[in-house]
Scaffold this active site. Structure first.
Site, PDB file in Angstrom:
ATOM      1  N   GLY A  21      17.558  -8.068  23.072  1.00 54.57           N
ATOM      2  CA  GLY A  21      17.328  -8.743  24.346  1.00 54.57           C
ATOM      3  C   GLY A  21      16.859 -10.160  24.108  1.00 54.57           C
ATOM      4  N   GLY A  23      14.727 -13.738  26.067  1.00 53.68           N
ATOM      5  CA  GLY A  23      13.985 -14.376  27.146  1.00 53.68           C
ATOM      6  C   GLY A  23      14.015 -15.881  26.972  1.00 53.68           C
ATOM      7  CB  VAL A  27      15.161 -13.407  20.467  1.00 57.52           C
ATOM      8  CG1 VAL A  27      14.516 -13.636  19.111  1.00 57.52           C
ATOM      9  CG2 VAL A  27      16.404 -12.548  20.313  1.00 57.52           C
ATOM     10  CG  ASP A 136       7.261  -7.730  36.868  1.00 55.16           C
ATOM     11  OD1 ASP A 136       7.660  -7.667  38.052  1.00 55.16           O
ATOM     12  OD2 ASP A 136       7.935  -8.218  35.950  1.00 55.16           O
TER      13      ASP A 136
END
Length: 533
Positions: A21, A23, A27, A136
């Site tokens: 993934g 961001g 990473v 979140d």
């Protein structure tokens, strides 16, 4: 001169593999600890790109993750800082998202939903017992430990998590994901652990029918729905859901956070702890079908938003005039609307409405399954908007004591009433609080239109906006005044203070003249005093 030894522990002990993934500044890659052969997921943060505040956030995330050790939470095993990079070594979870797994099942019932939310509640309860609020909770952060049947649900991503003392309520900034935000966050009230329980209520609702309780293309209308707690259980899909499940949702989606069910209380709810006898075992095919569409929409809109963020022209002037090619943007930020249409207010209560679009664009909420808060920047901007609202409310209420608490004693100002002179100190403004504002006996509604906040380091900010003031004149006719304002804020001892403002245009609030011939009010052409603060 002695040389500085650079830490290379991660490089020495771990071997990196494929990317999992990515961001903005990080990473995630699969890695293996060489001495043991154990596999993990390494979140690699490029610290060269981080501000001082970002470094604080990184330290907070690592500190929180080290504290939390629970079978339903993705565990942090190591935190290593090397030159230019920081490595957070987590459990390698291979089962993917919980919501994606559900739609692949041949059988899914209310009892399965109960088991899922129980594990989520266990993780939330562990967080709350340790003084942590996740902030979140959403499907993207609910993962499965493996692809095995019955694999544990794991709560992930503590990038927005905060530390609280007991049942502390405070304003920690505007953070979260739109459809999962609680009413108190949207009202910009102090908040705490109950925000996680609201998000659990939204998640449970989706688990049972495959679509969310609050939904609107327009973010403003979505937020109005949430603040009003405007959800229901429509037929026919909810007809087959047990009353106990609906009861738990109602207790989670309680507007008043003080009355909202806690995680520990929810775990004792009959629908959770007496699942085998209370929750229905009927297969919910329509839920699975709806959830497939919900998942597809999340993924598609997330991809569109990612593309937009990567290609957006951040010029405010251009973005106000032009939409990015190929992307539909619901840009209604410049429409002035009154909250009275949805939320009744006392007749004489001064109101402040913020209608804003800080970046000039406003995406529809359908594309906003992405977490708000460009790492903390948006939260800090919301803080400035909130304190500006508080200042204007103090003005509308004629509360000089509250006004002086928000303003620096040496406040400087340029404004029409000062005739081009720079005013310094509070005496000039005190006159209007003591002589003009007490005479207001009409409803006042102030609108902060489209505020733009510029952050200057960690402890200074500038906000520019249009200020509209609605009022009723002496003849009972509605009037509106407009001015353009810029305010400079500085944070001292943790509190924001207004140190300078500049106002152009007309003064803002009309005040009844102290002496009116024949007892008649004349706002249209007669003499009037004006608010000047």
């Amino acid at each position: 001169m002695a040389s500085t030894t650079t830490c290379t522990r991660f490089t020495d002990e771990y071997q990196l593999f494929e990317e999992l993934g990515k961001g903005a500044f990080s990473v995630v890659r699969r890695c293996m600890k060489i001495p043991t052969g154990q596999e993990y997921a390494a979140k690699i943060i490029n610290t060269k790109k981080l501000s001082a505040r970002d470094h604080q956030k990184l330290e907070r995330e690592a500190r929180i993750c080290r504290l939390l050790k629970h079978p339903n939470i993705v565990r942090l095993h190591d935190s290593i800082s090397e030159e230019g990079f920081h490595y957070l070594v987590f459990d390698l979870v291979t089962g993917g998202e919980l919501f994606e797994d559900i739609v692949a099942r041949e059988y899914y019932s209310e009892a399965d939903a109960s088991h899922c939310i129980q594990q989520i509640l266990e993780s939330v309860n562990h967080c709350h017992l340790n003084g942590i609020v996740h902030r979140d909770l959403k499907p993207e952060n609910l993962l499965l430990a493996s692809k095995s049947k019955g694999a544990a649900v794991k709560l992930a991503d503590f990038g927005l998590a905060i530390e609280v003392q007991g049942d502390q309520q405070a304003w920690f900034g505007f953070a979260g994901t739109p459809g999962y935000l609680s009413p108190e966050v949207l009202r910009k009230d102090p908040y705490g652990k109950p925000v996680d329980m609201w998000a659990c209520g939204v998640i449970l609702y989706i688990l049972l029918v495959g679509y969310p309780p609050f939904w609107d293309e327009d973010q403003h209308r979505l937020y109005q729905q949430i603040k009003a707690g405007a959800y229901d259980f429509p037929s026919p899909e909810w007809d087959t859901v047990t009353p106990e499940a609906k009861d738990l949702i109602n207790k989670m989606l309680t507007i008043n956070p003080a009355k909202r069910i806690t995680a520990s209380e929810a775990l004792k709810h009959p629908w959770i702890c007496q699942r085998s006898t209370v929750a229905s075992m009927m297969h919910r095919q329509e839920t699975v079908d709806c959830l497939k569409k919900f998942n597809a929409r999340r993924k598609l809109k997330g991809a569109i938003l990612t593309t937009m963020l990567a290609t957006r022209n951040f010029s405010a002037a251009k973005s106000l005039l032009k939409k990015p090619d190929g992307v539909k943007i619901n840009n209604k930020a410049n429409v002035v609307t009154s909250p009275k249409e949805n939320i009744p207010t006392p007749a004489l209560e001064p109101q402040t409405t913020v209608i804003h679009n800080p970046d000039g664009n406003k995406e529809s909420t359908e594309s906003s399954n992405t977490t708000i808060e460009d790492e903390d920047v948006k939260a800090r901007k919301q803080e400035i908007i909130k304190v500006t609202e508080q200042l204007i409310e103090a003005i509308n209420n004629g509360d000089f004591e509250a006004y002086t608490k928000i303003c620096d004693p040496g406040l400087t100002a340029f404004e029409p009433e000062a005739l081009g002179n720079l005013v310094e100190g509070m005496d000039f403004h005190r006159f209007y609080f003591e002589n003009a504002l007490p005479k207001i006996n009409k409803p006042i509604h102030t609108i902060i239109l489209n505020p733009h906040v510029h952050l200057v380091g960690d402890d200074a900010a500038c906000i520019a906006y249009i200020r509209l003031t609605q009022y009723m004149d002496g003849n009972g006719m509605p009037k509106t005044m407009q001015s353009e304002e810029t305010r400079v804020w500085h944070r001292r001892d943790g509190k924001w203070q207004n140190i300078h403002f500049h106002r152009s245009g007309s003064p803002t609030v009309p005040i009844k003249p102290p002496c009116i011939p024949n007892g008649k009010e004349n706002f249209s052409g007669g003499t009037s005093l004006w608010q000047n603060i």
